[in-house]
Design a protein around this motif. Structure first.
Motif: not given
Length: 157
Positions: A57-58, A60-65, A72, A120, A124
């Motif tokens: 999840n981290d 993925r969050d980095r990829w999104a940011a 990424s 995502s 999920d």
């Protein structure tokens, strides 16, 4: 065309086996102790997998940011591959297969932008399967979910 010399097979000696002197199969007591140790460790698998889900999840969050860049994607792909290995080792085949699908998605050519919703959806799905605790490869809901994710990845390619 005829051969001038006959075929010769050379068998090399197994030096390691000779040095070890051969190994006897483990005794029943050793096998039972190993099984007991594994049963103790299995109690930790769920918490270890929760940590792996958090790492994924981290990533993925980095990829999104950062946005969909080569770096990424690399971080996300490494996290997905690492999760896949852990899930396989800890006997969670469905999340392992979803992570493999996510790694395949990350391997798309850089010219293709990764769909954020599909990334995502993979996470999920992993969280949902981990929440249910399903370890069966034949779980119909899990298999349908995996089939849909894999079809979406194939369509994106």
């Amino acid at each position: 065309m005829a051969r001038e010399r006959p075929l010769e097979i050379i068998t090399l000696p197994n030096v390691l086996k000779a040095r070890l002197g051969g190994m006897a199969p483990p005794s029943a007591a050793v096998t039972a102790a190993a099984d007991a140790a594994l049963a103790t460790l299995k109690q930790e698998f769920k918490s270890w997998m929760a940590e792996e889900v958090a790492r994924l999840n981290d990533a993925r969050d980095r990829w999104a940011a950062i946005g969909d860049s080569a770096e990424s994607r690399r971080v996300l792909a490494i996290a997905a591959t690492h999760f896949q290995g852990a899930a396989t080792g800890f006997e969670y085949p469905l999340p392992a297969r979803i992570a493999a699908s996510l790694a395949d998605l990350c391997a798309l050519p850089p010219a293709k932008t990764l769909p954020a919703k599909l990334v995502s959806a993979h996470l999920d799905a992993i969280r949902a399967i981990m929440r249910t605790g399903s370890r069966e490869k034949t779980d119909p809901v899990g298999m349908a979910l995996i089939a849909e994710l894999e079809a979406q990845v194939a369509a994106t390619a």
